[in-house]
Design an enzyme around this catalytic site. Structure first.
Site, short mmCIF file in Angstrom:
data_model
loop_
_atom_site.label_atom_id
_atom_site.label_comp_id
_atom_site.label_asym_id
_atom_site.label_seq_id
_atom_site.Cartn_x
_atom_site.Cartn_y
_atom_site.Cartn_z
N GLU A 130 17.63 41.15 -4.07
CA GLU A 130 17.04 40.20 -3.13
C GLU A 130 16.22 39.12 -3.82
O GLU A 130 15.30 38.55 -3.25
CB GLU A 130 16.23 40.98 -2.08
CG GLU A 130 17.18 41.78 -1.20
CD GLU A 130 16.52 42.66 -0.16
OE1 GLU A 130 15.38 43.13 -0.39
OE2 GLU A 130 17.15 42.89 0.88
N LYS A 131 16.58 38.84 -5.08
CA LYS A 131 15.77 37.85 -5.82
C LYS A 131 15.95 36.43 -5.27
O LYS A 131 15.12 35.57 -5.52
CB LYS A 131 16.08 37.90 -7.31
CG LYS A 131 17.52 37.70 -7.71
CD LYS A 131 17.64 37.84 -9.22
CE LYS A 131 19.09 37.78 -9.69
NZ LYS A 131 19.83 39.01 -9.32
N GLU B 296 8.91 42.45 10.01
CA GLU B 296 9.52 41.65 8.94
C GLU B 296 10.21 40.43 9.55
O GLU B 296 10.88 40.53 10.57
CB GLU B 296 10.62 42.43 8.22
CG GLU B 296 10.20 43.53 7.30
CD GLU B 296 11.42 44.16 6.61
OE1 GLU B 296 12.48 43.50 6.51
OE2 GLU B 296 11.30 45.31 6.20
N ASN C 106 12.54 53.20 6.27
CA ASN C 106 12.79 51.77 6.44
C ASN C 106 14.15 51.57 7.10
O ASN C 106 15.17 52.02 6.57
CB ASN C 106 12.80 51.06 5.08
CG ASN C 106 12.79 49.54 5.20
OD1 ASN C 106 11.77 48.97 5.56
ND2 ASN C 106 13.91 48.92 4.93
N GLU C 107 14.14 50.95 8.26
CA GLU C 107 15.38 50.60 8.94
C GLU C 107 16.39 51.76 8.92
O GLU C 107 17.48 51.66 8.36
CB GLU C 107 16.00 49.34 8.35
CG GLU C 107 15.13 48.11 8.58
CD GLU C 107 15.82 46.81 8.20
OE1 GLU C 107 16.76 46.84 7.39
OE2 GLU C 107 15.40 45.76 8.71
N HIS D 275 16.10 35.94 -1.99
CA HIS D 275 15.55 35.98 -0.62
C HIS D 275 14.16 35.35 -0.68
O HIS D 275 13.39 35.60 -1.61
CB HIS D 275 15.46 37.44 -0.18
CG HIS D 275 15.19 37.63 1.28
ND1 HIS D 275 13.97 37.37 1.86
CD2 HIS D 275 15.99 38.08 2.28
CE1 HIS D 275 14.03 37.65 3.15
NE2 HIS D 275 15.24 38.09 3.44
N CYS E 144 26.58 59.64 8.56
CA CYS E 144 27.26 60.48 7.58
C CYS E 144 28.31 61.35 8.27
O CYS E 144 28.12 61.76 9.40
CB CYS E 144 26.23 61.35 6.86
SG CYS E 144 26.98 62.43 5.63
N CYS F 234 29.76 64.14 6.49
CA CYS F 234 29.98 65.25 5.56
C CYS F 234 30.04 66.61 6.28
O CYS F 234 29.85 66.69 7.49
CB CYS F 234 28.88 65.26 4.50
SG CYS F 234 27.31 65.93 5.10
N ARG G 268 20.45 51.46 -1.89
CA ARG G 268 19.38 52.11 -1.15
C ARG G 268 19.98 52.79 0.08
O ARG G 268 21.17 52.65 0.35
CB ARG G 268 18.31 51.10 -0.73
CG ARG G 268 18.81 50.08 0.28
CD ARG G 268 17.66 49.14 0.69
NE ARG G 268 18.03 48.38 1.88
CZ ARG G 268 17.35 47.32 2.32
NH1 ARG G 268 16.28 46.90 1.70
NH2 ARG G 268 17.74 46.69 3.40
C1 GAL Z 1 15.29 44.13 5.81
C2 GAL Z 1 14.75 45.23 4.91
C3 GAL Z 1 13.99 44.65 3.74
C4 GAL Z 1 14.76 43.53 3.13
C5 GAL Z 1 15.04 42.49 4.16
C6 GAL Z 1 15.78 41.27 3.63
O1 GAL Z 1 16.38 44.59 6.52
O2 GAL Z 1 13.93 46.12 5.62
O3 GAL Z 1 13.75 45.68 2.80
O4 GAL Z 1 15.96 44.03 2.62
O5 GAL Z 1 15.82 43.05 5.16
O6 GAL Z 1 16.12 40.37 4.64
ZN ZN Z 2 25.95 64.25 5.36
#
Ligand code: GAL
Ligand code: ZN
EC number: 3.2.1.23
Length: 665
Positions: free
Chosen positions: A357-358, A309, A152-153, A360, A158, A160, A114
């Site tokens: 992340e299964k 989160e 997200n985060e 987690h 980069c 390039c 990702r």
């Molecule tokens: C965060 C992220 C989530 C998940 C989580 C696991 O950094 O936004 O998508 O990956 O960590 O701890």
């Molecule tokens: Zn780039």
């Protein structure tokens, strides 16, 4: 402008990332039933849905998302809707490899995980804008929508060619002409002078150390380039739903983005809080880390913020991933609320059976609704419902500001410095921890921010300090404030150029020093005795005082007899200088002493060690982080919002117990 209160609507938000596209629709019905059972009132949908929403270029599959949002809406569960732009589908990278980031070596960072996008890529930006526009058009007025969650985060850097061109545009705007850039970067050193803009590149892998100011500017640029992506998507969703607030979930204490600049662009500042990878749940640093993340996020938000989160139990990114021991989940959730969060949310609602992340944890674990884990989540939902009256309330009593500046952090991360053991983040955390353990409530602040509301300001580690910030600190002290500076404060200017004499003249005058002769960093594990009976580590300096008062001197080593801690009176205020890092106990005592002299005391006097106290609105939060019961004397009769019980004079908290007290009517 919409605000967090438009999302909370009088309730503490409680929920998590919800990824229904990983499950058959039959499971969705159970999800909604169990969410209601647990008191969930918001879920974040769509964070990683791009490939599902747009399975091939230009195609749209919104039907499933319609059903998800409608189902949640009917159940009275709000939606925090994410733009899916953190994880482009494989087709984007396959068809447009220029959207993929390249690392310092020029190697492609591929899809299959990702966050594989180049912030400077116009093709990425165009695709991100299209899917964002369609989402905003379709759901901008959906009754369940409470909050927009952009990407997200953010954090992918980069190197390039597209980025190089973008970096040059950014540099032109900053410096105007090449001479100014050459001067700022000090390119006379090592024959680095640039003769044309096109010669300038990001700091790619080179034979030896790259130009430090080029590297510093590249950190600034990268933060700004990613911020442009955020702002572009924010503006699209805001145009379709002007009454819905917009956020992006930042990583806590993350070096990659200038959090002050980012916060200024958001309606709601939100953060993901997982303990420092070095810290396990059982480590006593855990709650201190949570407090620092909360205080920083609140300071960025200048008020209530959102814990977007956290983990319900174990994470999966450490070598050994232990579950949270009983009580810790509740304790750390209440800590976030105590320190200003208007909600407690998780990654994620239901544990994934596949993917990276299964293992987690989740609110609804693999063990299902009958598990101990889900029972704890339900109990937490009930606790949070009892605290709804605190939504929107400010944290009270912060009279101390801890200075924090990303440019100083970036400068301190450069190689070629006196000591590679000096770790900005650890210093910031160490000083904050010293205040936290004494229950001295503090905010964090940029050194150029308005410091008017504070009696004491501490600078754990600002080796780079610009002119405006310097003038600001001088004014603060002359106006009656107390300033406590850590070692090596103000050595360089905003371009990371060493100041004449190695210390800003304004600071030298403020601190009452005549010369800093040399820095004497200490080897790993070494400590030095000071003549006040304490020990210090990491660093020492050979300073000569002009008119400052030495409060402690080195008692051993090369610098024996020389000042270690100094204090000077200036105008109506006081300026302290620490030429070394006192060990944790000593640092806590020193900062508490400076605070007391500045008229700042702890939230409650006489609290037992390990008990955290915070005032938010009318409430006094007490959190016992130890595993033993403790008794806390109360200043006046209080009632615990969590239990409804009255406590006339004192309160006994169980091990890992918590109370949220309001004055008894
Ligand atoms: C965060 C992220 C989530 C998940 C989580 C696991 O950094 O936004 O998508 O990956 O960590 O701890
Ligand atoms: Zn780039």
């Amino acid at each position: 402008m919409p605000a967090l209160s438009d999302a909370t609507r009088g309730r503490l938000l409680f929920g998590g990332d919800y990824n229904p596209e990983q499950w058959p629709e039959s499971v969705w019905r159970q999800d909604i039933r169990l969410m209601r059972e647990a008191g969930v009132n918001v879920v974040t949908v769509g964070v990683f849905s791009w490939a599902t929403l747009e399975p091939r270029p230009g195609a749209r599959d919104f039907g499933w998302l319609d059903r998800v949002l409608d189902g949640l809406g009917e159940a009275g569960i709000g939606v925090c809707l994410a733009t899916p732009t953190a994880s482009p589908p494989p087709w984007l990278g396959a068809r447009h490899p220029e959207t993929l980031p390249r690392d310092e070596h020029g190697s492609v960072v591929w899809y299959g995980s990702r966050n594989q996008f180049c912030a400077s890529s116009p093709v990425y930006r165009a695709h991100a804008a299209r899917i964002t526009t369609d989402l905003a058009r379709r759901y901008g007025d959906h009754e369940a929508l409470r909050l927009w969650h952009i990407n997200n985060e953010y954090g992918t850097a980069c190197w390039c060619d597209e980025t190089a061109a973008h970096f040059r545009r950014w540099l032109r705007a900053r410096y105007g002409d090449l001479d100014a850039l050459n001067t700022a970067w000090g390119t006379a050193f090592w024959s680095q002078r640039y003769d044309a803009w096109d010669e300038i590149i990001p700091p790619r892998r080179a034979q030896y150390l790259v130009n430090p100011t080029q590297a510093l500017d590249f950190r600034r640029f990268t933060s700004d380039a990613l911020l442009e992506c955020f702002v572009a998507e924010r503006d699209i969703v805001a145009a379709h739903s002007p009454e819905i607030p917009v956020t992006t979930n930042q990583m806590p204490l993350f070096a990659g983005l200038d959090g002050w600049r980012w916060a200024a662009e958001q309606d709601v500042v939100s953060v993901d809080c997982y303990p420092d990878p070095a810290v396990d749940w059982r480590d006593p640093e855990g709650p201190a880390h949570g407090a620092l993340v909360a205080d920083l996020t609140r300071s960025q938000a200048r008020g209530p913020w959102l814990l977007m989160e956290q983990a319900a139990s174990a994470v999966n990114f450490r070598a050994v991933n232990a579950p949270k021991p009983p009580g810790v989940l509740r304790q750390w959730s209440l800590q976030a609320v105590a320190r200003g969060s208007d909600g407690v949310c998780f990654f994620q609602w239901r544990a994934s059976r596949q993917g990276s992340e299964k293992y987690h944890s989740a609110m609804l674990p693999h063990a299902g609704p009958a598990s101990r884990g889900f029972a704890r989540v339900r109990e937490l939902g009930a606790d949070l419902a009892r605290l709804a009256g605190l939504v929107g309330e400010p944290v009270r009593g912060a009279r101390i500001a801890v200075l924090h500046d990303w440019s100083a952090w970036w400068a301190s991360q450069q190689p070629g410095r006196p000591s590679s053991l000096v770790d900005y983040r650890r210093l910031l955390a160490g000083w904050h921890h010293a205040l936290w353990r004494r229950n001295l409530t503090c905010d964090l602040a940029h050194p150029e921010a308005d410091l008017g509301g504070y009696r004491m300001v501490v600078a754990p580690h600002l080796p780079l300090l610009g002119d405006t910030a310097l003038a600001h600190l001088v004014d603060f002290v002359h106006g009656g404030g107390t300033l406590v500076c850590g070692f090596a404060t103000g050595v360089t200017d905003a371009d990371d150029r060493v100041r004449p004499g190695g210390l800003a003249p304004e600071l030298r005058a403020l601190l009452g020093l005549s010369t800093v002769h040399e820095w004497w960093p200490l080897p790993a594990g070494a400590t030095l005795a000071l003549d006040d009976g304490t020990r210090a580590e990491l660093w020492s300096e050979d300073v000569e005082v002009a008119d400052a008062e030495p409060l402690a001197r080195y008692a051993e080593g090369e610098l024996a007899g020389r000042p270690a801690v100094t204090r000077s009176r200036r105008g109506a205020g006081t300026a302290w200088y620490l030429t070394t890092l006192p060990q944790p106990e000593a640092l806590a005592a020193l900062l508490a002493r400076a605070a007391e002299a500045a008229g700042v005391g702890p939230v409650l006097p006489g609290l037992p060690e390990g008990v955290e106290a915070v005032r938010r609105g009318p409430a006094l939060f007490l959190l016992n982080h130890t595993t033993e019961p403790v008794t806390v004397p109360l200043p006046s009769p209080r009632t615990d919002l969590l239990t409804g019980r009255a406590h006339p004079r004192e309160l006994t908290l169980a091990g890992r117990g918590a109370a949220v007290l309001t004055p008894t009517e």
